[in-house]
Design a protein around this motif. Structure first.
Motif, short mmCIF file in Angstrom:
data_model
loop_
_atom_site.label_atom_id
_atom_site.label_comp_id
_atom_site.label_asym_id
_atom_site.label_seq_id
_atom_site.Cartn_x
_atom_site.Cartn_y
_atom_site.Cartn_z
N HIS A 160 11.65 25.21 -16.21
CA HIS A 160 12.95 24.24 -16.65
C HIS A 160 12.30 23.03 -16.88
O HIS A 160 11.64 22.45 -16.34
CB HIS A 160 14.06 24.26 -15.57
N ALA A 161 12.89 22.23 -18.11
CA ALA A 161 12.48 21.27 -18.62
C ALA A 161 12.74 20.14 -17.57
O ALA A 161 11.80 19.13 -17.62
CB ALA A 161 13.26 20.75 -20.06
N LEU A 162 13.93 20.20 -16.82
CA LEU A 162 14.10 19.11 -15.62
C LEU A 162 14.16 19.79 -14.45
O LEU A 162 14.90 19.20 -13.77
CB LEU A 162 15.53 18.47 -16.33
N GLY A 163 13.58 20.81 -14.27
CA GLY A 163 13.43 21.41 -12.91
C GLY A 163 14.60 22.22 -12.56
O GLY A 163 15.67 22.36 -13.25
N GLN A 164 14.66 23.03 -11.47
CA GLN A 164 15.64 23.91 -10.92
C GLN A 164 15.85 23.77 -9.48
O GLN A 164 14.80 23.62 -8.79
CB GLN A 164 15.46 25.31 -11.38
N THR A 165 17.05 23.92 -8.82
CA THR A 165 17.29 23.92 -7.35
C THR A 165 18.11 25.15 -7.31
O THR A 165 18.98 25.47 -7.76
CB THR A 165 18.24 22.73 -7.09
N THR A 218 12.21 23.62 -7.79
CA THR A 218 10.90 23.81 -8.51
C THR A 218 10.83 22.50 -9.60
O THR A 218 11.98 22.29 -10.11
CB THR A 218 10.82 25.00 -9.36
N PRO A 219 9.89 21.76 -9.54
CA PRO A 219 9.79 20.49 -10.55
C PRO A 219 9.92 20.92 -12.04
O PRO A 219 9.66 21.99 -12.34
CB PRO A 219 8.75 19.76 -10.16
N PRO A 220 10.33 19.82 -12.63
CA PRO A 220 10.00 20.17 -14.33
C PRO A 220 8.81 20.71 -14.63
O PRO A 220 7.81 20.35 -14.21
CB PRO A 220 10.23 18.64 -14.79
N GLY A 221 8.92 21.70 -15.43
CA GLY A 221 7.83 22.43 -16.21
C GLY A 221 7.16 23.17 -15.12
O GLY A 221 6.03 24.07 -15.71
N GLU A 222 7.35 23.67 -14.12
CA GLU A 222 6.62 24.67 -13.22
C GLU A 222 7.13 25.91 -13.41
O GLU A 222 8.14 26.17 -13.35
CB GLU A 222 7.07 24.31 -11.76
N TRP A 223 6.09 26.71 -13.92
CA TRP A 223 6.31 28.16 -13.96
C TRP A 223 6.58 28.88 -12.57
O TRP A 223 5.97 28.71 -11.67
CB TRP A 223 5.17 28.92 -14.63
N HIS A 224 7.76 29.65 -12.63
CA HIS A 224 8.26 30.22 -11.42
C HIS A 224 8.87 31.49 -11.80
O HIS A 224 9.45 31.68 -12.72
CB HIS A 224 8.77 29.32 -10.44
N TRP A 225 9.24 32.21 -10.59
CA TRP A 225 10.40 33.29 -10.70
C TRP A 225 10.90 33.26 -9.20
O TRP A 225 10.53 33.04 -8.28
CB TRP A 225 9.66 34.76 -11.17
#
Length: 137
Positions: free
Chosen positions: A53-58, A86-93
Motif C-alpha cells: 500500500h502506498a500509505l500503509g495498511q492497518t 504494515t508501513p507504506p511500501g512494505e510487501w505483505h500478505w
C-alpha cells in the motif's frame, strides 16, 4: 450528516486472493478524507496475494485466527483484538490460519499522488510460502 448506502457483500477477485474471501465495504474515501475501510472474511487457508500500500495498511482482527507475513520473513499471528500495521511500501500478505476462519477490518488511505496506485498487487502466495508462515501458529 449523511447515512451512507451499504454496498453488497462481494466475493474477492481470484486474481488477488487464494481461496474463499468475502468483502463488505464500509467506506471508500470521500474527499477530502482518504480513508478506505472494509470487513474481510477469509475461509481456512484463504489469503491475499502479495501486495503493498502506498500509505500503509492497518488490519484489526475481529474473529478467528490469521497470519500476516512480509517479504523479509516476518510472520505475525493475529487473534481477535489484535491490530497490525504494515508501513507504506512494505510487501505483505494476510489470511486465515489452516484450520480457522478469520475476519478483519482492513484500513488504508488513498494517495493524493496522481498515477500512483493506492495498492500494488503482486503474485499469488505459494502453498509453500503459506505453509512456512503457518508454522508460526
Amino acid at each position: 450528516m449523511e447515512q451512507l448506502a451499504t454496498p453488497p457483500t462481494a466475493k474477492a477477485p481470484a486474481e488477488r486472493f487464494t481461496g474463499d474471501v468475502w468483502v463488505d465495504g464500509i467506506i471508500t474515501a470521500l474527499p477530502p478524507a482518504r480513508l478506505t475501510a472494509a470487513t474481510v472474511r477469509f475461509s481456512p487457508c484463504a489469503r491475499t496475494a502479495w501486495h503493498r500500500h502506498a500509505l500503509g495498511q492497518t488490519l484489526h482482527v475481529t474473529e478467528g485466527l490469521g497470519i500476516v507475513a512480509s517479504r523479509d520473513g516476518t510472520v505475525i499471528v493475529m487473534r481477535p483484538g489484535d491490530t497490525v500495521h504494515t508501513p507504506p511500501g512494505e510487501w505483505h500478505w494476510h489470511g486465515a490460519a489452516p484450520d480457522h476462519f478469520m475476519n478483519h477490518l482492513a484500513l488504508s488511505e488513498s494517495s493524493d499522488t496522481p498515477h500512483t496506485p493506492d495498492v500494488e498487487w503482486g503474485e499469488h502466495v505459494t502453498d509453500e510460502e503459506y505453509a512456512t508462515a503457518a508454522r508460526a501458529i
